[in-house]
Every structure is written in structure tokens, then in C-alpha cells.
Design a protein around this motif. Structure first.
Motif, PDB file in Angstrom:
ATOM      1  N   ASN A   1       0.844  -1.210   0.000  1.00  0.00           N
ATOM      2  CA  ASN A   1       0.000   0.000   0.000  1.00  0.00           C
ATOM      3  C   ASN A   1       0.873   1.252   0.000  1.00  0.00           C
ATOM      4  O   ASN A   1       0.639   2.201  -0.744  1.00  0.00           O
ATOM      5  CB  ASN A   1      -0.916   0.046   1.236  1.00  0.00           C
ATOM      6  N   TYR A   2       1.889   1.232   0.848  1.00  0.00           N
ATOM      7  CA  TYR A   2       2.798   2.376   0.978  1.00  0.00           C
ATOM      8  C   TYR A   2       3.504   2.652  -0.358  1.00  0.00           C
ATOM      9  O   TYR A   2       3.572   3.790  -0.819  1.00  0.00           O
ATOM     10  CB  TYR A   2       3.818   2.082   2.091  1.00  0.00           C
ATOM     11  N   LEU A   3       4.027   1.592  -0.978  1.00  0.00           N
ATOM     12  CA  LEU A   3       4.782   1.766  -2.221  1.00  0.00           C
ATOM     13  C   LEU A   3       3.892   2.153  -3.398  1.00  0.00           C
ATOM     14  O   LEU A   3       4.285   2.961  -4.248  1.00  0.00           O
ATOM     15  CB  LEU A   3       5.592   0.501  -2.538  1.00  0.00           C
ATOM     16  N   ALA A   4       2.667   1.610  -3.449  1.00  0.00           N
ATOM     17  CA  ALA A   4       1.738   1.999  -4.524  1.00  0.00           C
ATOM     18  C   ALA A   4       1.399   3.488  -4.410  1.00  0.00           C
ATOM     19  O   ALA A   4       1.357   4.209  -5.419  1.00  0.00           O
ATOM     20  CB  ALA A   4       0.473   1.145  -4.477  1.00  0.00           C
ATOM     21  N   LYS A   5       1.200   3.962  -3.169  1.00  0.00           N
ATOM     22  CA  LYS A   5       0.913   5.394  -2.944  1.00  0.00           C
ATOM     23  C   LYS A   5       2.126   6.255  -3.281  1.00  0.00           C
ATOM     24  O   LYS A   5       1.993   7.329  -3.862  1.00  0.00           O
ATOM     25  CB  LYS A   5       0.501   5.641  -1.486  1.00  0.00           C
ATOM     26  N   LEU A   6       3.307   5.770  -2.906  1.00  0.00           N
ATOM     27  CA  LEU A   6       4.545   6.495  -3.192  1.00  0.00           C
ATOM     28  C   LEU A   6       4.729   6.673  -4.707  1.00  0.00           C
ATOM     29  O   LEU A   6       5.101   7.751  -5.183  1.00  0.00           O
ATOM     30  CB  LEU A   6       5.730   5.722  -2.604  1.00  0.00           C
TER      31      LEU A   6
END
Length: 193
Positions: free
Chosen positions: A53-58
Motif C-alpha cells: 500500500n505504501y509503495l503503490a501510494k509512493l
């Protein structure tokens, strides 16, 4: 259906993955590909889907200042989660062999998160598939790594390749999620826009 719904939009797939691009094409939407180079670094306290989730948002954040009103950017990230830790992309042949030896004869989770971003909204969702591997011989692992060079794949393998044909005994969840895109969920979320 989706092509009609988004005929006035510019859909941007922010992924260099040939598998994601192929799966996206099958949805029947016109899209362009635009990949931004980002450092895929996340806080070490994150686990499982928190990481993806964090990397997709990043990855989506990289488009923040250039999105037009009709733009829809779609980013994604996939990890293999095994023994309470993430297995990312192997950096070399030795790492790929080690990862497959670790996955051999066990099950693991493949987690993919997707972020859909517009100028007005951002939606992040994920899917989890459990993959079961038979006990792989060293020769099978070596043959696969030398012939398929899976260095761009989380966990060091592609389910749609030889190792998937001979090694995967069972799946719980979406096959396409293991390839890197939970297409069924992406379709549902796009239909809601």
C-alpha cells in the motif's frame, strides 16, 4: 464497458512490468504507460499489505503536480510474503536460487496493492493470494533461474513461466494477482469511479 466509461479520460498505467501491461490491455481500455523512477524504500516497521500500500501510494505521489482533470493514474506494487518477511526482487542468480529454495515445499502469500489517483481522489486497495509450491529439486531451480532469469519478479519467480507450470500445486485466491495485478478488483474499483 470500461472503454466507453473512460472514453474522455486519459488513463496512465505507471508500471514498467510487461505482465501488468498485458493484463491491463485485456481490460479493453486505452491507456498510456508512464513510469517514474522512485526509490522503493519503506519504513522497516511495515508488514504485509502495509508495504505494498505504501509503495503503490509512493509511486502515485510522483504524478501529483502534473495530473490534469481528466487523468487517472494507476500504480501497483507486489511482494511475496514468506516466514514473516518480504521477498522482493532478487538482485542476482544466487539470490534467486536462495529465494526459490526457501519457497520450495511451502506456501507463501503474494500481495499486490493498486492505487488509483485523480486530481480529486486517491483509492488504494490490495489483494492476497496464497501459493503452494511442491518440493523443488536444486536442478529444477537452477534450470529455471538460468533460463528465465527472474530478476524483475518479486520472490524470484513468475507463476506464468515454467516454474509455475511444474512447481505450483495449489492457489487460494486470484492467479492474476500473483502475476502482479488483481484485475477483478481493479475492474470493480474503476467501475465505481
Amino acid at each position: 464497458m470500461l472503454s466507453e466509461k473512460f472514453k474522455n479520460n486519459q488513463i496512465i498505467l505507471a508500471s514498467g512490468s510487461p505482465r501488468r501491461q498485458e493484463l491491463f490491455k485485456e481490460l479493453g481500455i486505452d491507456f498510456s504507460i508512464n513510469v517514474k523512477e522512485i526509490d522503493e524504500i519503506y519504513p522497516s516497521t511495515l508488514v504485509e499489505e502495509e508495504i505494498t500500500n505504501y509503495l503503490a501510494k509512493l509511486k502515485a505521489k510522483a504524478f501529483e503536480n502534473e495530473l490534469q482533470e481528466k487523468d487517472i493514474v494507476i500504480t501497483s506494487d507486489t511482494i511475496v510474503w514468506h516466514d514473516n518477511r518480504p521477498l522482493e526482487k532478487p538482485k542476482n542468480k544466487g539470490q534467486a536460487i536462495e529465494m526459490l529454495q526457501e519457497l520450495s515445499g511451502t506456501s507463501h502469500k503474494v500481495i499486490t496493492s493498486v492505487c488509483i489517483k485523480t486530481t480529486k481522489s486517491q483509492n488504494v486497495f490490495f489483494d492476497v493470494t496464497t501459493v503452494f509450491f511442491k518440493k523443488l529439486t536444486f536442478d529444477e531451480i537452477l534450470f529455471y533461474v538460468e533460463n528465465y532469469r527472474p530478476f524483475d519478479k518479486a520472490g524470484g519467480y513468475g507463476i506464468q513461466e515454467w516454474i509455475g507450470f511444474i512447481g505450483v500445486t495449489r492457489l487460494e485466491g486470484s492467479y492474476f494477482n500473483v502475476m502482479g495485478l488483481p484485475v477483478h478488483k481493479l475492474y470493480e474499483e474503476l467501475m465505481k469511479l
